[in-house]
Design an enzyme around this catalytic site. Structure first.
Site, PDB file in Angstrom:
ATOM      1  CG  HIS A  71      -0.429  -0.252   2.448  1.00  0.00           C
ATOM      2  ND1 HIS A  71       0.307   1.327   3.351  1.00  0.00           N
ATOM      3  CD2 HIS A  71      -0.127  -1.053   3.481  1.00  0.00           C
ATOM      4  CE1 HIS A  71       0.731   0.348   4.138  1.00  0.00           C
ATOM      5  NE2 HIS A  71       0.550   0.167   4.445  1.00  0.00           N
ATOM      6  CG  ASP A  73      -2.928   3.310   2.624  1.00  0.00           C
ATOM      7  OD1 ASP A  73      -2.244   2.246   1.459  1.00  0.00           O
ATOM      8  OD2 ASP A  73      -4.075   3.736   3.142  1.00  0.00           O
ATOM      9  CG  ASP A 104       2.528   0.701   7.639  1.00  0.00           C
ATOM     10  OD1 ASP A 104       2.341  -0.387   6.993  1.00  0.00           O
ATOM     11  OD2 ASP A 104       1.769   0.035   8.350  1.00  0.00           O
ATOM     12  CD  GLU A 138      -2.688  -2.132   5.768  1.00  0.00           C
ATOM     13  OE1 GLU A 138      -3.168  -2.839   5.990  1.00  0.00           O
ATOM     14  OE2 GLU A 138      -2.140  -0.990   5.978  1.00  0.00           O
ATOM     15  CD  GLU A 139      -1.751   1.919   7.309  1.00  0.00           C
ATOM     16  OE1 GLU A 139      -2.262   1.541   7.928  1.00  0.00           O
ATOM     17  OE2 GLU A 139      -0.166   2.285   7.740  1.00  0.00           O
ATOM     18  CD  GLU A 167       1.435  -3.947   5.020  1.00  0.00           C
ATOM     19  OE1 GLU A 167       1.915  -3.329   6.540  1.00  0.00           O
ATOM     20  OE2 GLU A 167       0.492  -4.024   5.154  1.00  0.00           O
ATOM     21  CG  HIS A 353       0.918   2.878  12.551  1.00  0.00           C
ATOM     22  ND1 HIS A 353      -0.385   2.503  12.706  1.00  0.00           N
ATOM     23  CD2 HIS A 353       1.446   2.013  11.070  1.00  0.00           C
ATOM     24  CE1 HIS A 353      -1.212   1.534  11.312  1.00  0.00           C
ATOM     25  NE2 HIS A 353       0.201   1.503  10.903  1.00  0.00           N
TER      26      HIS A 353
HETATM   27 ZN   LIG Z   1       1.464  -1.563   6.207  1.00  0.00          ZN
END
Ligand SMILES: [Zn+2]
Length: 380
Positions: A71, A73, A104, A138-139, A167, A353
């Protein structure tokens, strides 16, 4: 330019981090990747569903299909003043690159693209096809991303055999953990009906707390399973129970509760639901129960893909990876049901994150080598 190393995967990673692609905004990341792939001879297709941009790219038209997935995003940076550096300006400090999405999972994407470029440059002939499946959702809610692309592929009978998700699977050092599956997640939203009444006249009321308490105790006592070779035991957790109207002399007329199963492949969501209903039905209780399935469990059995990933990691790190099904859910839950072997291999996840998200430059370069090696082992 702060990247004195000028490694192709690091340069591409920097270009991706500079694009402020907060879910579901792709912010031009996929156009950048598609341009690189098109130059190699890939057929690139943008699949736009509502505000989500997805890319399906493929080189070759034969089987087997090895797909790299991920992903573009990222999660929002939060309070940017708390970051040591601008989250969208890649910054190098002591061999580490800082920026939102660096771990990520833009480093996974950059490593994949460069690995494919290197592989195709070195090998004009190989067996099968190479594909990329990339989403910008995805997030977020993940409704218009990988799930919809898999539907579109199924509609035209286009299938993937093996999938490597980039990932961030690693825990302490690159390649220490490879994810080969994930537990399922099933939630129950419960309402228990009763009759509200005066606390002093219980015979005139029907208290839903009294009705639910023994059911709850029984659900907690059940040993759902002992797990299996790859999965930890299924866990039942209550997240919320509420009833009562706030008065000291009134018993409630209604109770609501919410619970969740993280379940192993010993169960299906149907068999779990049946079991729970059987427990409720064995008691004198008036209830309504709604279910939400956020992901079925999946597991990739040992075979060609796991062997290749295992060998690629061992060759680069000298250590065998732990094969794990831990962690939350991932887009693997949408890919695996199509009969695809799915493995997740990516950088260290300690900072994902978080404020000051980062990745080790050396790890991105090593990851590129691992992805290239997986292609060599599987397609040559
Ligand atoms: Zn991810």
């Amino acid at each position: 330019m702060s990247n004195e190393l000028s490694e192709p995967a690091i340069d591409l990673l920097c270009d991706l981090v500079r694009r402020r692609s907060i879910t579901p905004d792709d912010a031009g990341c996929q156009a950048l990747l598609a341009a690189r792939l098109a130059r190699l001879g890939f057929t690139c297709e943008t699949l736009q569903f509502n505000d989500v941009t997805n890319l399906w790219a493929r080189f070759g038209d034969t089987s087997p299909v090895l797909c790299f997935a991920g992903h573009t995003d990222v999660v929002p940076p939060g309070d940017e003043t708390q970051w040591s550096t601008d989250p969208f300006e890649p910054t190098f400090k002591a061999g580490v690159l800082y920026g939102r999405g660096s771990a990520d999972m833009k480093s996974g994407l950059a490593a994949m693209i460069v690995a494919i470029e290197e592989f195709l440059e070195a090998h004009a002939d190989f067996t099968g096809s190479i594909a990329m499946l990339i989403t910008s959702d995805e997030e977020g809610r993940a409704r218009d991303g990988t799930l919809r692309v898999m539907d579109a592929l199924a509609d035209r009978d286009e299938r993937i055999d093996w999938c490597v998700l980039g990932e961030p699977s690693s825990q302490d050092v690159l390649g220490d953990i490879v994810r080969i599956g994930r537990r399922g997640s099933l939630s129950g939203m419960l309402k228990v009906n009763g009759v509200q009444g005066h606390v002093a006249y219980p015979h005139l009321a029907d208290n839903p707390i009294r009705a639910f308490a023994p059911v709850l105790a029984e659900l907690h006592e059940i040993v759902w399973d002992d797990g299996n070779e790859y999965f930890p035991p299924t866990s039942f957790q209550v997240l919320d129970v509420r009833a009562g109207i706030g008065a000291p002399n009134v018993t409630p007329g209604e109770l609501s509760a919410r619970f969740n199963f993280r379940y192993s492949t010993e169960w299906t969501h149907d068999s779990l639901q049946e079991k729970v209903h059987a427990v409720f039905d064995a008691h004198d209780i008036d209830y309504e129960l709604d279910w939400h399935l956020s992901g079925k469990p999946f597991l990739t059995e040992p075979g060609v893909l796991i062997n290749a990933v295992h060998q690629a990691v061992v060759e680069h790190t000298g250590s065998a990876p732990e094969l794990s099904t831990g962690g939350g859910t991932s887009d693997g839950r949408f890919i695996s049901p199509a009969g695809v072997d799915v493995v997740e291999l990516g950088p260290v996840n300690a900072s994902i994150h978080k404020i000051d998200e980062h990745v080790r430059v050396k790890d991105v370069i090593a990851l590129t080598g691992m992805y290239r090696r997986i292609m060599e082992l599987m397609l040559l």
